[in-house]
Design a protein around this motif. Structure first.
Motif, short mmCIF file in Angstrom:
data_model
loop_
_atom_site.label_atom_id
_atom_site.label_comp_id
_atom_site.label_asym_id
_atom_site.label_seq_id
_atom_site.Cartn_x
_atom_site.Cartn_y
_atom_site.Cartn_z
N GLN A 196 -6.77 6.42 -39.28
CA GLN A 196 -6.25 6.11 -40.61
C GLN A 196 -5.28 4.92 -40.53
N CYS A 199 -14.47 1.53 -43.08
CA CYS A 199 -14.61 2.97 -42.92
C CYS A 199 -14.90 3.27 -41.46
N TYR A 201 -18.35 9.88 -49.04
CA TYR A 201 -17.49 10.87 -49.71
C TYR A 201 -16.05 10.41 -49.68
N ILE A 202 -15.49 10.11 -50.85
CA ILE A 202 -14.14 9.56 -50.87
C ILE A 202 -13.09 10.56 -50.40
N LYS A 203 -13.44 11.86 -50.42
CA LYS A 203 -12.43 12.85 -50.03
C LYS A 203 -11.97 12.69 -48.57
N PHE A 204 -12.77 12.02 -47.77
CA PHE A 204 -12.37 11.83 -46.36
C PHE A 204 -11.46 10.62 -46.18
N ASN A 205 -11.24 9.90 -47.26
CA ASN A 205 -10.35 8.75 -47.19
C ASN A 205 -10.77 7.74 -46.12
#
Length: 426
Positions: free
Chosen positions: A124, A139, A159-163
């Motif tokens: 991240q 990504c 999937y945006i939830k994984f940032n």
DNA sequence: TCTGGGGTCCTAGGACCC
DNA sequence: TCTGGGGTCCTAGGACCC
């Protein structure tokens, strides 16, 4: 398992479109497409353009209506910009692992095995750093093999939830199987169109079908590469990371021409320019060549005309590296293959049998390292130096002409980072 | 009208060697 | 009539990747 292999694939999102946005922020949120050389095909799309149903690889003229109707921003490809942005991104990535493989202009594998960090947090942080230092969004997918890291990257993007960061090794077995069921086998890294066709014929359509298939059947059908993909899905790493790029096997310089060319001198102008590009690349890599191929093609898409491929390969006893030796040779080879009466749409030069450092001498040459060879080399270096400093101001006579060969680039943005004349104006 | 460019590796078959 | 075995190297074509 503490010593298990662990790879990450860092992949830029819609790289070419993102590069354009860095220097034109008003394009944020708008659909963008980037065209191939000669403004031929669609080779990159922003998410908004993908959502409009504009497919990768389509000829521009076939989707022009759709593009105009939806106000899609069109850009010609700008490789000086993308190449420079790429090297900036790669440099940031290199700070996050001691072992990095630059896999393509917009992708990099890194080795994470044994790093004393919380890997999700580490990645991240990489993501934020690349974005804030270069403006390019990336990504990251993680897995115990390259095939798995690639697959994980798809999930991170989807999937945006994984940032933007996803580790496939963290999935329980059942969830992993569910994931494989949702991915078509042709979407696996290393399974292309032909392999997909063969697999479909024996009832394998999803990655899960492939995963459950017999390894012997896969090897018979697809050979060693298919077998590697299969094994990597089981977590056995078969494709190592290559942190040192292998030496090049060949150098290709080719282009579709801006207009069809009929005359010898027009083709000669094009091929001389392409030969110069090839020889520059040869010098950049400090290589020499003994095998030269020249080719010219007519347009295969014109159904009502006969399509011909003319080419000739010439081998030499002594490797050459100077443009003063190579460029005249190109014209000679072209003369041998050229046929009047045809319209040529594409041509190029291939240098192969590349050698490094050691050059085989000619047994029958009387003057090894003769004065003239030394002079030729000095001349080439002098021309190169002047051209670097004064913007390609010295040319061969054959490079000068009507320029009809020059590829179209009607929508090119500035070379913001590599040309003093094209800096961003604020 | 208009259809990219630049790479790598594998495989099969032929030529050649002893 | 019957005609070995084991190699290497090169090339062209196919497949894959971005």
């Amino acid at each position: 398992m503490t010593n298990k292999a662990k790879f990450a694939l860092v992949d830029c999102n819609n790289f070419y479109a993102s590069c354009e946005r860095v220097f034109e922020p008003k394009l944020e949120g708008k659909p963008i497409v980037v065209l191939s050389n000669n403004d031929g095909c669609i080779i990159a799309r922003s998410n908004e353009a993908k959502a409009l149903g504009i497919k990768m690889g389509l000829p521009y003229f076939k989707v022009k209506d759709l593009i105009v109707r939806n106000g899609v921003v069109v850009k010609s490809s700008n490789y000086p910009l993308y190449g420079d942005m790429s090297s900036r991104v790669m440099r940031v990535i290199s700070q996050y692992s001691p072992i990095q493989e630059v896999y393509s202009i917009d992708e990099s594998f890194i080795d994470l095995a044994g790093l004393p960090f919380h890997l999700i947090n580490h990645m991240q942080s990489l993501r934020r750093q690349v974005k804030s230092w270069t403006g390019v969004p990336v990504c990251i997918g993680m897995g115990s093999t390259k095939v798995l890291a690639k697959l994980a990257n798809r999930i991170a993007k989807k999937y945006i939830k994984f940032n933007g960061v996803f580790d496939i090794d963290e999935l329980p077995y059942e969830r992993y199987c569910k994931l494989l069921r949702s991915v078509e086998v042709g979407d696996l890294w290393g399974i292309g169109r032909q392999s997909t066709r063969k697999l479909n014929c024996i009832g394998i359509s999803s990655s899960y079908d492939f995963y459950q298939a017999d390894i012997g059947v896969i090897e018979t059908l697809l050979g060693v590469n298919g077998k590697k993909v299969y094994q990597e899905l089981y977590g056995n790493s078969c494709v190592p990371i290559e942190s040192i790029p292998p030496t090049r096997q060949q150098i290709v310089s080719s282009r579709s021409f801006g207009s069809d060319l009929k005359e010898f001198h027009e083709l000669n102008q094009a091929l001389t320019s392409l030969a110069r590009k090839a020889v520059n690349k040869l010098n950049d890599h400090k290589l020499a060549t003994t095998t030269i191929t020249v080719f010219i093609y007519t347009n295969p898409h014109k159904k009502n005309k006969t399509c011909i491929h003319l080419s000739k390969t010439v081998g030499m006893t002594t490797a050459i590296q100077d443009e003063s030796q190579l460029i005249p040779l190109i014209a000679k080879i072209l003369k041998l293959i050229y046929k009047p009466g045809y319209s040529f749409y594409k041509g190029g030069v291939v240098l192969s049998n590349l050698t490094k450092n050691y050059r085989q001498q000619d047994l029958f040459s009387i003057n090894q390292n003769s004065q003239s060879q030394v002079l030729a080399h000095k001349k080439s270096n002098a021309i190169k130096g002047i051209n670097e400093r004064f913007n390609e101001s010295i040319k061969y006579a054959s490079e000068v002409g009507n320029n009809r060969w020059l590829p179209r680039a009607n929508f090119r943005s500035n070379r913001y980072t590599t040309s003093w004349n094209e800096l961003l104006v604020i």
